[in-house]
Each structure stands twice: as C-alpha cells, then as structure tokens.
Design a protein around this motif. Structure first.
Motif, PDB file in Angstrom:
ATOM      1  N   GLY A   1      46.874  34.481 -74.285  1.00 23.30           N
ATOM      2  CA  GLY A   1      46.017  35.471 -74.925  1.00 23.30           C
ATOM      3  C   GLY A   1      45.098  34.940 -75.986  1.00 23.30           C
ATOM      4  O   GLY A   1      44.474  35.718 -76.720  1.00 23.30           O
ATOM      5  N   ALA A   2      44.958  33.622 -76.107  1.00 26.13           N
ATOM      6  CA  ALA A   2      44.167  33.038 -77.185  1.00 26.13           C
ATOM      7  C   ALA A   2      42.679  33.046 -76.868  1.00 26.13           C
ATOM      8  O   ALA A   2      42.264  33.014 -75.709  1.00 26.13           O
ATOM      9  CB  ALA A   2      44.618  31.612 -77.459  1.00 26.13           C
ATOM     10  N   TYR A   3      41.896  33.065 -77.927  1.00 25.45           N
ATOM     11  CA  TYR A   3      40.462  32.808 -77.860  1.00 25.45           C
ATOM     12  C   TYR A   3      40.252  31.323 -78.118  1.00 25.45           C
ATOM     13  O   TYR A   3      40.954  30.721 -78.950  1.00 25.45           O
ATOM     14  CB  TYR A   3      39.710  33.612 -78.918  1.00 25.45           C
ATOM     15  N   LEU A   4      39.265  30.728 -77.443  1.00 28.72           N
ATOM     16  CA  LEU A   4      38.962  29.314 -77.632  1.00 28.72           C
ATOM     17  C   LEU A   4      37.632  29.195 -78.364  1.00 28.72           C
ATOM     18  O   LEU A   4      36.611  29.706 -77.902  1.00 28.72           O
ATOM     19  CB  LEU A   4      38.885  28.579 -76.297  1.00 28.72           C
ATOM     20  N   SER A   5      37.672  28.523 -79.497  1.00 26.81           N
ATOM     21  CA  SER A   5      36.483  28.380 -80.329  1.00 26.81           C
ATOM     22  C   SER A   5      35.936  26.968 -80.176  1.00 26.81           C
ATOM     23  O   SER A   5      36.627  25.980 -80.445  1.00 26.81           O
ATOM     24  CB  SER A   5      36.830  28.650 -81.793  1.00 26.81           C
ATOM     25  N   PHE A   6      34.675  26.877 -79.758  1.00 22.51           N
ATOM     26  CA  PHE A   6      34.038  25.588 -79.516  1.00 22.51           C
ATOM     27  C   PHE A   6      33.110  25.248 -80.669  1.00 22.51           C
ATOM     28  O   PHE A   6      32.322  26.084 -81.115  1.00 22.51           O
ATOM     29  CB  PHE A   6      33.280  25.611 -78.190  1.00 22.51           C
ATOM     30  N   ALA A   7      33.205  24.012 -81.121  1.00 25.13           N
ATOM     31  CA  ALA A   7      32.399  23.519 -82.243  1.00 25.13           C
ATOM     32  C   ALA A   7      31.339  22.560 -81.725  1.00 25.13           C
ATOM     33  O   ALA A   7      31.173  22.376 -80.514  1.00 25.13           O
ATOM     34  CB  ALA A   7      33.307  22.839 -83.266  1.00 25.13           C
ATOM     35  N   GLY A   8      30.646  21.906 -82.650  1.00 20.98           N
ATOM     36  CA  GLY A   8      29.601  20.972 -82.273  1.00 20.98           C
ATOM     37  C   GLY A   8      30.095  19.821 -81.425  1.00 20.98           C
ATOM     38  O   GLY A   8      29.301  19.154 -80.743  1.00 20.98           O
ATOM     39  N   THR A   9      31.403  19.568 -81.434  1.00 19.02           N
ATOM     40  CA  THR A   9      31.979  18.500 -80.619  1.00 19.02           C
ATOM     41  C   THR A   9      31.690  18.681 -79.135  1.00 19.02           C
ATOM     42  O   THR A   9      31.641  17.692 -78.397  1.00 19.02           O
ATOM     43  CB  THR A   9      33.496  18.421 -80.836  1.00 19.02           C
TER      44      THR A   9
END
Length: 290
Positions: free
Chosen positions: A199-207
């Motif tokens: 059930g998690a959200y995945l947060s994407f950064a500049g990487t």
C-alpha cells in the motif's frame, strides 16, 4: 525571477501544480565555490517554487531541533505541512547517550500537535552510514516511529538506504500504516512491486534522472499511476543537468518532465496525478502558495 548566486536558473513552469513532498528548507545547502554554503529564506524558497507551479511542500524533520522547526514553519506557512522524526542515523548516538526514549517521546508529542503535522518521518533504516553495531538502535527507533504514526493517524515517511529487506520485515511485523511513503525510492522494479503490495506510495527524487539509475527508471515504469509522488530532498539529489549543485523545490519541474517521459504520461497528466496522489498520501489537501 532572478537566480540567487550559486543556484541554478529556474526551469520552465509546470502546466499544473505539484507538491514537493520531501524537502529540508532549514538545511544549509552546499555548492562548490560558494564559501559557507547557501540558505534560501523560507519566503523566497516558497515564492521561487510557486513561480514554477510547485505550490506546496512537505518540510521534513530529521532530529528534534529540525522537527520542532518543521512544526513551527508549517504553523506559520499554510502551504507547508510538517513531518517529524529522528533520522535513522540519529538513533545510535541517542541510544548510546541514553536519550533515545526521551527523544522518541518528544516526536510523539510533536506528531500530535496539530493538523499542520501530517507525517512521521523521515524514519527507517540506513545501513550505508551506520554499521552493524548501530542497527539495534535503528530498528528500535523505526518500530516506535511506526507506532507513533499509527497512534496519531499520520503518514509514515520511510528512509531506506541499503536496508530494503529489513525495512519490509519491520513493516510487516509492526503492520503497515494506512498511509506510507517510500522517500527517495532507491530500489528496483521488484522492490517497487513489493512496496506497492503493502500500500505504499513511491516518491521519486532527482536521482531518477541520473545516468546510472536505470533501476529507478524501471521501478517508475512498473509503479501504478496512483502511487507516484515526486520530491527534491532539497538541498540534496539535484536533478540533471544541475547534479552537484544545491537543490530546491523550484527545480522539481526538471524531475517531473523527465518522469513523464519514462512513465508514458504527458507532463500535465503527471502533474495532476502527482498532486492528487499527494493529497491522499498526506491525509488531505492543504493551501497552495500563489
């Protein structure tokens, strides 16, 4: 808007608003050739972000001082909400000093201090900077943060560095909170599937824009649209083409445009999706900076 010395120029504004769901406005940024580093005042940071349609931010605490600052800043700025926690690398030193329990009690108090505090984080595990002798303290701290998030119905924001299996194991053991965000997702497509299954959200950064980060791009491709978030982790993880320079919320458009191409969305579609996802991930909408 003119560039502050040492900071990249602002990119083209996004067509629809998005949220920087993880930043450190209180952190003194670094920049090669700039003595003493840089710090964007809060008003300027928020104005520069709003000018490119990054209209809301989540300010994240990593220790007691930073968590208190996050709470106070969110109370003062309607477009900011706070996350409070002890970073996993803080836990071993606090435990060695006999101060971990008291610090966790203060995080518990801060988490309950108002609706402007939306999350408990960044917590989790970090095996990159902390060796095996610090893992027991990290595990104990992470478990208590999970309990605090559930106790106060706050979003859990997870820092996971080189500790994927143990992060998932502790989540399974404690029970995953209703809203969980994998901050600066650092795994591959298989880990993305496992996190989404929980059930998690995945947060994407500049990487995700880095040349050597094909694992992140594969993870993004398999992440359901309703689970995608974006962040800066500012002042760190500056997206290409400004890698190595300080990061700030106004650079989110670079990451969003790159992500849209990888995930197969138009930029406007991805902006709207991220904005809606962030509202769900953090327990409802809050005011925009205009």
């Amino acid at each position: 808007m003119t560039a502050t010395a040492g900071w990249p120029e602002a990119p083209e504004a996004l067509p629809s608003p998005v949220v920087d769901n993880h930043c450190h406005l209180d952190h003194r940024a670094y920049s090669k050739g700039v003595e003493g580093g840089l710090l964007i005042p809060v008003d300027e940071a928020l104005d520069r972000a709003a000018a490119v349609n990054v209209t809301r931010v989540v300010q994240v605490g990593c220790d007691l001082e930073g968590s208190r600052w996050a709470v106070d800043t969110a109370a003062a700025y309607p477009s900011v909400v706070a996350a409070v926690a002890l970073h996993p690398n803080e836990a071993p030193a606090l435990a060695a000093a006999g101060e971990l329990d008291a610090a966790l009690a203060e995080i518990d108090r801060l988490a309950a201090s108002g609706d402007h505090v939306r999350a408990v984080g960044e917590t989790g595990l970090d095996y990159f900077r902390t060796g095996a002798d610090g893992r027991e303290a990290q595990h104990a701290s992470f478990r208590e943060h999970v309990r605090i998030a559930k106790r106060h119905d706050k979003t859990l924001v997870i820092h996971d560095r080189d500790a994927h299996d143990d992060v998932l194991s502790i989540l399974d053991d404690e029970g995953v909170p209703e809203r969980t965000v994998m901050h600066c997702f650092s795994g591959d497509a298989e880990l993305a599937r496992q996190c989404v299954e929980r059930g998690a959200y995945l947060s994407f950064a500049g990487t995700v824009t880095f040349k050597n980060a094909e694992n992140l791009r594969e993870a993004l491709r398999v992440t359901p649209a309703d689970r995608i978030l974006v962040e800066t982790d500012a002042p760190f993880l500056t997206p290409t083409p400004h890698r190595g320079r300080p990061n700030a919320s106004f650079l989110i458009p670079l990451t969003v445009r790159f992500m849209a191409g990888i995930a197969g969305f138009s930029v406007d579609e991805l902006c709207r999706t991220i904005d809606e996802n962030t509202d769900r991930a953090f327990g409802g909408a809050w005011a925009r900076r205009t």
